[in-house]
Write a protein that holds these residues in place. Structure first.
Motif, PDB file in Angstrom:
ATOM      1  N   ASN A   1       7.766 -34.867  76.818  1.00 21.98           N
ATOM      2  CA  ASN A   1       8.778 -35.654  77.740  1.00 21.98           C
ATOM      3  C   ASN A   1       8.838 -34.767  78.989  1.00 21.98           C
ATOM      4  O   ASN A   1       9.710 -35.040  80.088  1.00 21.98           O
ATOM      5  N   GLN A   2       8.314 -33.466  79.021  1.00 15.63           N
ATOM      6  CA  GLN A   2       8.476 -32.416  80.211  1.00 15.63           C
ATOM      7  C   GLN A   2       7.336 -32.743  81.054  1.00 15.63           C
ATOM      8  O   GLN A   2       6.497 -33.473  80.964  1.00 15.63           O
ATOM      9  N   ASP A   3       7.490 -31.978  82.318  1.00 12.83           N
ATOM     10  CA  ASP A   3       6.432 -31.948  83.204  1.00 12.83           C
ATOM     11  C   ASP A   3       5.026 -31.237  82.757  1.00 12.83           C
ATOM     12  O   ASP A   3       5.183 -30.198  82.084  1.00 12.83           O
ATOM     13  N   PRO A   4       3.960 -32.232  82.531  1.00  9.16           N
ATOM     14  CA  PRO A   4       2.854 -31.373  82.092  1.00  9.16           C
ATOM     15  C   PRO A   4       2.205 -30.245  82.803  1.00  9.16           C
ATOM     16  O   PRO A   4       1.495 -29.499  82.251  1.00  9.16           O
ATOM     17  N   GLU A   5       2.688 -30.117  83.968  1.00 10.20           N
ATOM     18  CA  GLU A   5       2.393 -28.928  84.867  1.00 10.20           C
ATOM     19  C   GLU A   5       3.353 -27.995  84.783  1.00 10.20           C
ATOM     20  O   GLU A   5       3.303 -26.834  85.626  1.00 10.20           O
ATOM     21  N   SER A   6       4.270 -28.081  83.886  1.00 11.53           N
ATOM     22  CA  SER A   6       5.423 -26.756  83.545  1.00 11.53           C
ATOM     23  C   SER A   6       4.635 -25.563  83.205  1.00 11.53           C
ATOM     24  O   SER A   6       3.570 -25.785  82.455  1.00 11.53           O
ATOM     25  N   ALA A   7       5.107 -24.607  83.205  1.00 13.75           N
ATOM     26  CA  ALA A   7       4.743 -23.159  82.772  1.00 13.75           C
ATOM     27  C   ALA A   7       4.579 -23.259  81.158  1.00 13.75           C
ATOM     28  O   ALA A   7       3.598 -22.702  80.746  1.00 13.75           O
ATOM     29  N   GLU A   8       5.381 -23.979  80.533  1.00  8.47           N
ATOM     30  CA  GLU A   8       5.427 -23.854  79.002  1.00  8.47           C
ATOM     31  C   GLU A   8       4.071 -24.909  78.519  1.00  8.47           C
ATOM     32  O   GLU A   8       3.421 -24.492  77.593  1.00  8.47           O
ATOM     33  N   ALA A   9       3.855 -25.848  79.327  1.00  7.37           N
ATOM     34  CA  ALA A   9       2.972 -26.910  78.936  1.00  7.37           C
ATOM     35  C   ALA A   9       1.543 -26.408  79.313  1.00  7.37           C
ATOM     36  O   ALA A   9       0.594 -26.279  78.437  1.00  7.37           O
ATOM     37  N   VAL A  10       1.342 -25.420  80.466  1.00  3.85           N
ATOM     38  CA  VAL A  10      -0.032 -25.040  80.733  1.00  3.85           C
ATOM     39  C   VAL A  10      -0.077 -23.807  79.853  1.00  3.85           C
ATOM     40  O   VAL A  10      -1.260 -23.453  79.525  1.00  3.85           O
TER      41      VAL A  10
END
Length: 242
Positions: free
Chosen positions: A172-181
């Protein structure tokens, strides 16, 4: 023995195509008579069936020739894949027939397009093509998998799905967030270590398969929750853009 005209008639392959197959060594005539007529025996007809199978999987004629001439060619494996691909297409056609009958009887009540979905067919064809294509990545995978026990393979697969479970926790976060990347990079490194060198191009292709709506999507969403596969694909794309 059958003439080229007879083979063309029973197979649907044009005489011109048959002549071309002979010329490039894909399907040489078993015998050529003194009058110049090409004749084909049962072995040649079986090879023609395999040629048509691999054409269904969208291989080029050169690729098909390389596969059929390889000492590693597995006839039973090829037939098994052909059967499964035909079963998927049969299911697809039956769904279309049911939809058409329903519209004829009661009209369009639901704007559903599920019957037109060919993703399962496309996904299977891609997997089958990868297994015969013998790309460098697939060869590397075969080499790494050869020395593993069933338990080791299950462990690797479980750890891979564990990464998708991690994607699910942040879907549910931004897929471009540092964690997702960072998680997408973790996935890429895991594939490189345990399967094959996962380039950005390969990773992007995997992301498309993950989010494509077939078995990959179902299995990933099963461990991570609905939307996980699509989220992982977006995170992968964000990583590869950097």
């Amino acid at each position: 023995m059958m003439t080229v005209h007879e083979v063309s008639k029973i197979s649907g392959v044009s005489i011109r195509a048959m002549h071309h197959y002979d010329k490039i060594g894909l399907l040489p005539a078993t015998e050529v008579t003194s009058a110049g007529y090409r004749l084909y025996d049962d072995t040649a007809l079986e090879r023609l069936q395999h040629i048509l199978l691999f054409k269904e999987l969208e291989f080029s004629l050169k690729e098909i020739k390389d596969i059929l001439d390889s000492p590693d060619f597995d006839r039973d494996k090829a037939l098994e894949q052909q059967i499964h691909l035909l079963e998927l297409r049969k299911e697809h056609i039956e769904n279309l027939i049911d939809l058409a009958r329903g519209i004829k009887m009661i009209g369009v009540k639901e704007m559903s397009f599920e019957a037109f979905d060919t993703r399962k067919i496309d996904e299977y064809a891609e997997q089958a093509k990868a297994s015969w294509g013998k790309t460098d990545a697939y060869k590397e995978y075969e080499q790494k998998a050869a020395g593993r026990s069933i338990e080791e393979q299950h462990s690797i697969n479980a750890r891979l799905m564990g990464i998708f479970a991690e994607f699910g926790k942040i879907r549910n976060q931004d897929p471009e967030s540092a964690e997702a990347v960072e998680l997408a990079k973790k996935l890429q490194d895991f594939i490189t270590e345990h399967f094959y060198k996962c380039t950005d191009k390969i990773l992007m292709g995997l992301g498309s398969m993950y989010a494509g709506g077939g078995e990959f999507t179902i299995n990933i969403d099963k461990v991570g929750g609905e939307g996980t596969a699509v989220f992982a694909d977006k995170a992968i794309r964000a990583l590869c853009r950097k």
